[in-house]
Write a protein that holds these residues in place. Structure first.
Motif, PDB file in Angstrom:
ATOM      1  N   ALA A   1      10.023  -2.716  -4.154  1.00 18.89           N
ATOM      2  CA  ALA A   1       9.498  -2.524  -2.810  1.00 18.89           C
ATOM      3  C   ALA A   1       9.859  -1.434  -2.067  1.00 18.89           C
ATOM      4  O   ALA A   1       9.135  -0.817  -1.415  1.00 18.89           O
ATOM      5  N   LEU A   2      11.314  -1.232  -2.130  1.00 21.75           N
ATOM      6  CA  LEU A   2      11.616  -0.015  -1.493  1.00 21.75           C
ATOM      7  C   LEU A   2      11.326   1.390  -2.173  1.00 21.75           C
ATOM      8  O   LEU A   2      11.031   2.073  -1.483  1.00 21.75           O
ATOM      9  N   ALA A   3      11.210   1.222  -3.274  1.00 24.38           N
ATOM     10  CA  ALA A   3      10.689   2.552  -3.919  1.00 24.38           C
ATOM     11  C   ALA A   3       9.295   2.950  -3.680  1.00 24.38           C
ATOM     12  O   ALA A   3       8.876   3.902  -3.282  1.00 24.38           O
ATOM     13  N   PHE A   4       8.401   1.625  -3.833  1.00 27.95           N
ATOM     14  CA  PHE A   4       7.066   2.093  -3.128  1.00 27.95           C
ATOM     15  C   PHE A   4       6.821   2.518  -1.939  1.00 27.95           C
ATOM     16  O   PHE A   4       6.142   3.249  -1.468  1.00 27.95           O
ATOM     17  N   LEU A   5       7.622   1.850  -0.770  1.00 26.08           N
ATOM     18  CA  LEU A   5       7.674   1.961   0.385  1.00 26.08           C
ATOM     19  C   LEU A   5       8.062   3.508   0.696  1.00 26.08           C
ATOM     20  O   LEU A   5       7.208   4.263   1.523  1.00 26.08           O
ATOM     21  N   LEU A   6       8.974   3.938   0.015  1.00 24.51           N
ATOM     22  CA  LEU A   6       9.418   5.158   0.100  1.00 24.51           C
ATOM     23  C   LEU A   6       8.546   6.167  -0.546  1.00 24.51           C
ATOM     24  O   LEU A   6       8.175   7.402   0.365  1.00 24.51           O
ATOM     25  N   ILE A   7       7.874   6.017  -1.587  1.00 23.70           N
ATOM     26  CA  ILE A   7       7.116   7.048  -2.117  1.00 23.70           C
ATOM     27  C   ILE A   7       5.732   7.030  -1.183  1.00 23.70           C
ATOM     28  O   ILE A   7       5.285   8.142  -0.729  1.00 23.70           O
ATOM     29  N   GLY A   8       5.427   5.932  -0.483  1.00 26.42           N
ATOM     30  CA  GLY A   8       4.110   6.101   0.137  1.00 26.42           C
ATOM     31  C   GLY A   8       4.456   6.649   1.561  1.00 26.42           C
ATOM     32  O   GLY A   8       3.523   7.324   2.124  1.00 26.42           O
ATOM     33  N   LEU A   9       5.399   6.328   1.915  1.00 27.80           N
ATOM     34  CA  LEU A   9       5.938   7.044   3.458  1.00 27.80           C
ATOM     35  C   LEU A   9       6.091   8.310   3.231  1.00 27.80           C
ATOM     36  O   LEU A   9       5.606   9.477   4.062  1.00 27.80           O
ATOM     37  N   ASN A  10       6.741   8.893   1.903  1.00 25.72           N
ATOM     38  CA  ASN A  10       6.689  10.360   1.782  1.00 25.72           C
ATOM     39  C   ASN A  10       5.395  11.005   1.496  1.00 25.72           C
ATOM     40  O   ASN A  10       4.962  12.117   2.151  1.00 25.72           O
ATOM     41  N   THR A  11       4.320  10.420   1.007  1.00 20.42           N
ATOM     42  CA  THR A  11       3.167  10.803   0.563  1.00 20.42           C
ATOM     43  C   THR A  11       2.386  10.873   1.848  1.00 20.42           C
ATOM     44  O   THR A  11       1.554  11.917   2.013  1.00 20.42           O
ATOM     45  N   PHE A  12       2.507   9.899   2.685  1.00 15.41           N
ATOM     46  CA  PHE A  12       1.790   9.810   3.863  1.00 15.41           C
ATOM     47  C   PHE A  12       2.314  10.838   4.890  1.00 15.41           C
ATOM     48  O   PHE A  12       1.143  11.663   5.492  1.00 15.41           O
ATOM     49  N   HIS A  13       3.380  11.216   4.768  1.00 20.58           N
ATOM     50  CA  HIS A  13       3.893  12.182   5.667  1.00 20.58           C
ATOM     51  C   HIS A  13       3.640  13.539   5.313  1.00 20.58           C
ATOM     52  O   HIS A  13       3.090  14.523   6.099  1.00 20.58           O
ATOM     53  N   ASP A  14       3.707  13.868   3.997  1.00 20.12           N
ATOM     54  CA  ASP A  14       3.396  15.156   3.476  1.00 20.12           C
ATOM     55  C   ASP A  14       2.814  15.315   1.816  1.00 20.12           C
ATOM     56  O   ASP A  14       3.393  15.289   0.928  1.00 20.12           O
ATOM     57  N   PRO A  15       1.579  15.006   2.098  1.00 20.62           N
ATOM     58  CA  PRO A  15       0.966  14.753   0.871  1.00 20.62           C
ATOM     59  C   PRO A  15       0.836  16.001  -0.146  1.00 20.62           C
ATOM     60  O   PRO A  15       0.968  15.796  -1.254  1.00 20.62           O
ATOM     61  N   VAL A  16       0.704  17.091   0.432  1.00 18.68           N
ATOM     62  CA  VAL A  16       1.050  18.343  -0.339  1.00 18.68           C
ATOM     63  C   VAL A  16       1.985  18.477  -1.044  1.00 18.68           C
ATOM     64  O   VAL A  16       2.026  18.721  -2.470  1.00 18.68           O
ATOM     65  N   ALA A  17       3.439  18.154  -0.532  1.00 19.16           N
ATOM     66  CA  ALA A  17       4.668  18.329  -1.229  1.00 19.16           C
ATOM     67  C   ALA A  17       4.696  16.810  -2.137  1.00 19.16           C
ATOM     68  O   ALA A  17       5.169  17.297  -3.504  1.00 19.16           O
TER      69      ALA A  17
END
Length: 129
Positions: free
Chosen positions: A13-29
């Motif tokens: 859950a932590l991994a998916f939450l972090l991936i999602g938040l990172n992608t939501f924040h900066d989709p290009v990177a």
């Protein structure tokens, strides 16, 4: 086994939450490692929705399974179905499109392992759980 299952779901859950938040924040990177370049507002919106928000929602479901005895089994089924589906799509991609980069291969290996672990945990989970 129950403690291991809860820890597995919580860490996932932590991994998916972090991936999602990172992608939501900066989709290009977030997409750079897989050679996707969202170049329009529509593309950015799609990446935020499918690679950001969807990952966050999946992480929340896994966390619910880790914290709630009544949702433990459904969370494992959801995990198995989603990761199994990702693996199936990646196998088709290998056959149809050829060999992807190392990031995709690493994702595929991780998805194979987590699909197998979730299936094993489902199988070993007492019916009462």
């Amino acid at each position: 086994m129950l403690t291991f299952t809860r820890v597995f779901l919580a860490l996932s859950a932590l991994a998916f939450l972090l991936i999602g938040l990172n992608t939501f924040h900066d989709p290009v990177a977030a997409m750079a490692g897989i050679d996707l370049v969202p170049a329009s507002a529509s593309a950015l919106n799609e990446v935020r929705a499918n690679y950001g928000s969807l990952q966050i929602a999946f992480g929340a479901l896994l966390l619910a399974g880790a914290l709630s005895a009544s949702f433990l089994r459904p969370a494992l089924w959801i995990y198995f179905a989603i990761c199994g589906g990702l693996v199936a799509g990646r196998i088709v991609g290998l056959v149809v499109d050829g060999l992807p980069n190392h990031v995709i291969l690493t994702l595929m290996a991780t998805e194979v392992v987590t699909a197998l672990v979730s299936a094993l945990l489902l199988w070993r989970l007492p019916r009462a759980a």
